[in-house]
Structure formats: C-alpha cells, structure tokens
Design an enzyme around this catalytic site. Structure first.
Site, mmCIF file in Angstrom:
data_model
loop_
_atom_site.group_PDB
_atom_site.id
_atom_site.type_symbol
_atom_site.label_atom_id
_atom_site.label_comp_id
_atom_site.label_asym_id
_atom_site.label_seq_id
_atom_site.Cartn_x
_atom_site.Cartn_y
_atom_site.Cartn_z
ATOM 1 N N GLU A 151 0.894 -1.433 0.068
ATOM 2 C CA GLU A 151 0.024 -0.036 0.018
ATOM 3 C C GLU A 151 0.971 1.109 0.011
ATOM 4 O OE1 GLU A 151 -3.083 -0.130 -0.610
ATOM 5 O OE2 GLU A 151 -3.581 -2.337 0.032
ATOM 6 N N CYS A 203 -1.953 9.051 2.896
ATOM 7 C CA CYS A 203 -1.645 8.602 1.384
ATOM 8 C C CYS A 203 -2.510 8.798 0.410
ATOM 9 C CB CYS A 203 -1.309 7.087 1.756
ATOM 10 S SG CYS A 203 -2.858 6.462 2.383
#
Length: 472
Positions: free
Chosen positions: A216, A250
């Site tokens: 990720e 993110c």
C-alpha cells in the site's frame, strides 16, 4: 542490529509458526474472540493513543485520532465479526457440464504467519486494518511499527502484549535495520504500507523467500474539477481532504486540475475554507504538526524550490509563516507550478496544494495518465458524461466523486493501489481473501465416467472427445 534483537525476531517468528502448525484452522469462535479483544484493547486505550500520537507528531488534535484511527479500527473489526461466518464458509463454485456430476468448491484457508510493516502517518489504523483482516482469516500476526512514532509504537507493543499471547500477535519495535531484517523473514504473507521507494526494497527482500506481498504505497493523487461542479461546496471538501492530518495522508489530494478560468476562484475558495477551519495555525489545537523536523524541512524546501522557479505561493495565513519552535506548516496553494519543480515530481505529503489549469478535459486526463498511476483520484462535477470519461480513461487505486478521502473508509469495497501506488487490496472481505489461500477443490462423483478416457485409447476415446468438444 544487535545479535539479541535478531534472536528475538527469529524467536517471535518461530513461536508463531509453531502455533500455526498446532492450530492451522482456528474456529469461528476463536477468530471472533481475537477481533473482540482488539476492539476492547482499542476502546480501553483510546485516550492513551490520542496522547501518544500527539506526542509523536508534536501535536495532533485528539479528534482526528479518534475519527481516523480509533473509530476506523473499531468499525473495521466489527464489520469483520458481523460477516466472518459467511467469509469462512466453503464456497460452492460452478462446474462445467462435462465435469458433472462432480462439483467444485473453494475453501478459504489461513496462510500461516503474516508480517505487517506499518507507517508513521496513521500509526494505529494502518496497523490494525491489515491485522484485523489477517486475524479474521485465522493467521498469526507479527507487527513492525514505524520508528518515527516511538511513543505510539511502544504503547502498541504494551497493548498487544496485554491482550494477546505472543503466539497470536506480537509487536516488535526497532529502527530501520530491524525493519529490513523483519522483511527478510519467510512470512506466509507480508503487508507493507509506506513510500514507493521503500516498498521496492520490501518487495525485493520478500522475493528471496517467494513471500507474497501486499504493498500500500502512495503517489501524486489528482483532483479533477469539472466546470459543472459546485465550486464552493467542492472547494470546502477539497480543503478538508488536504488539511486532515496536515496533508500527511496517503490518499490526500496531491494536486488539482481545473479549467483555466476557474483556477483563481478555486484557489481563493480553498484558502477561505482553510481559514474557516483553522483560523490560526501555530497555536491552533485543531491543526496537526508535521511529524518530524526532517519532513517539515522537506516541505519547506518544496516551497522554496517552487518560488525560485517562478511559482506563485498563496499562504492561507500570511501572518503566520514563521514556524517558531513548532513544526506546523502554514497551508499553501501554489499557482503556476511547472513540471521541473520538485513538488510536481514527488508526492507532497503535506498541506501544499498546486492548482494547475487545463483547457479541455482530454488535456487534464492526458496529464494524469502521463504520470504514474496514483493511489487515489478525485472528480468534482455534476456532468455524468465527464465523470464517466474520467473514470473510464484513467487508472487509480480508488476514486471518490465530489469529495476526498472517503473511499478509504468503505469496508464493503477493496482498498489498494495500482502500478507504482501498490499491489493487492484489503478491507472487509477483500482483506480476508488477501490473507487466505482460497483453495480450489474438485469433488469427483462415484458415477464419473473418467475411466472411459484411460488407455488403451481407441474409438471410444475418439467418440467421447468429439462429444466433449461439442458441449464444452
């Protein structure tokens, strides 16, 4: 890394590997109990988590931690508990006519020992999220939290030790050298959240053991504004998406593409909403600090480089540009950003928002596609045709329409990257499947005619093969 630390790491892994060998298929009750203990642990320590994360960041509003770390962890575990019985069931699968009366089933099976390397920006939720999925799937879990959040990492180690045996889940704290040794262990699955650059090293270390990985990562997530959007409402949602955790998210919008004549009105609206949300910067309890002095210096360097190359910097609070003794950074809109500027070449990861003009939607889409595939993409507009064009002609790990961030919180949707923004996905059933071996099983019938295909071959074989070709 000290020899004793390496031994502790190896011992933790061997302990969990042995426990998995003794109990390779934990029952529904065992898995639910582990998830319920994770919920109880989170509720019991939520105030301590708020304080530890605020200490590590220099300052973070407790409300942000309660929403983005505590609430999301609890609801993720509750969702897994609610649906776990169905996820665990052996699944009946279609069987081709020519294989009947045999049947196909798919059997979810725990992988074994899962390693999780967590980041610093959401140190609790981005640990518990994959841990919930791994525990639900019946695995043992080893966690390496970030060395950049030492107070939170130490707290998590104590919390997990109080509520789980080392055979179930353990937290190992240490520096980047420990992380390298951790990623080199022969896990049955390795889950990493962090930068693309570090993700490459993690994948290379895992490859030596043929360990499957979920990465990720991040990237430059664009927000595309269409002329059909409600400018004020959209600007408010964009401003919040960039302000949350001071942009250290993110899936934060990294830059904006807007019709050329909308750029300045949009910039003014975003700045106005930033001032509404945080009337002051450095003394404001609702505004988060940049996590470390090094990260703050990097963001200041991005701004200095943009200014030196001719960009127009628009601070939300011009009177509060001096950081003083703290690490907070005044939010900035950047206009006239050029491709050569550092802030257009790397993920910003802070409260700095370039707004770029476009003359046609095709041009905006081409600019997005010229870069690496991002973790997130945002579209603001009411024109359904424009929306579908953006969705069909771009790639991103996930998309939110007419808002930012919120696709991350959907437990009924997979979350993950694409290309350089990551590989694999989790959340909800997708997380359960990530940490399971979905083992295909073909169950042959006692009435099967497969003996007719055995040698010696002859006319019967030829006739039956011809028949199969007709019905297949």
């Amino acid at each position: 890394m000290e020899h004793s630390t390496q031994e502790a790491l190896q011992l933790a892994f061997e302990t969990q590997r042995a426990a998995y060998a003794r109990e390779p298929m934990p029952t529904l009750a065992v898995r639910k109990d582990r998830l319920q203990r994770l919920i109880a642990m989170t509720r019991l320590h939520e105030q301590a988590l708020c304080e530890a994360i605020a200490q590590d960041f220099g300052h973070r509003a407790h409300q942000e931690t309660l929403l983005a770390e505590v609430f999301t962890s609890i609801t993720g575990a509750e969702h897994a508990i609610k649906h776990l019985r169905g996820w665990m069931k052996t699944r009946r699968m279609p069987t081709a006519l020519h294989f009947m009366p045999g049947s196909n089933v798919l059997m979810p099976q725990p992988l074994g020992v899962v390693g999780i390397i967590a980041p610093w920006n959401y140190p609790y939720y981005l640990t518990t999220g994959p841990a919930i999925a791994a525990l639900a799937a019946g695995n043992r879990v080893m966690i390496k939290p970030s060395e950049l959040t030492p107070a939170t990492s130490a707290l998590m180690a104590r919390m997990v030790a109080e509520h789980f045996s080392p055979e179930e889940m353990s937290v190992l704290t240490g520096d980047a050298e420990l992380a390298r040794a951790f990623s080199a262990l022969p896990f049955d699955h390795l889950f990493f959240t962090g930068s693309t650059a570090v993700g490459r090293h993690v994948a290379q270390a895992a490859a030596k053991n043929l360990t499957p990985v979920t990465l990720e990562l991040g990237g430059k997530s664009p927000a595309i504004f269409d002329r059909s959007c409600d400018l004020e409402r959209s600007a408010s949602r964009l401003a919040y998406g960039k302000l949350l955790n001071a942009g250290q998210t993110c899936v934060a919008p990294d830059y904006v593409l807007a019709p050329r004549d909308m750029v300045r009105p949009l910039a003014a609206a975003v700045l106005g909403h930033w001032r509404r949300m945080v009337p002051t910067v450095h003394a404001n309890p609702d505004y988060t600090s940049i996590a470390t002095p090094r990260h703050r210096a990097r963001l200041q360097q991005l701004l200095d480089d943009a200014r030196a190359q001719g960009a127009e910097l628009l601070p939300s609070h011009p009177q509060e540009l001096d950081p003083g003794a703290g690490r907070k950074l005044t939010p900035h809109v950047v206009l006239d950003a050029k491709p050569s500027m550092q802030l257009m070449q790397e993920e910003i990861f802070g409260p700095v928002l370039p707004i770029l003009p476009y003359d046609s939607l095709d041009q905006a889409i081409a600019q997005v596609n010229a870069g690496d595939r991002p973790l997130a993409l945002y579209f603001f507009g009411e024109d359904a045709r424009a929306r579908e064009q953006v969705l069909s002609q771009t790639h991103a790990g996930g998309v939110t329409i007419n808002d930012c961030i919120w696709h991350l919180g959907q437990e009924s949707q997979p979350f993950g990257g694409v290309g350089s923004s990551g590989m694999g996905a989790y959340h909800g059933e997708w997380g359960f499947d990530t940490f399971s071996k979905l083992k295909p099983v073909f169950v042959q019938s006692r009435f099967a005619g497969t003996r007719l295909f055995q040698p010696p071959y002859g006319e019967t074989f030829k006739t039956l093969l011809g028949l199969l070709r007709k019905i297949a």
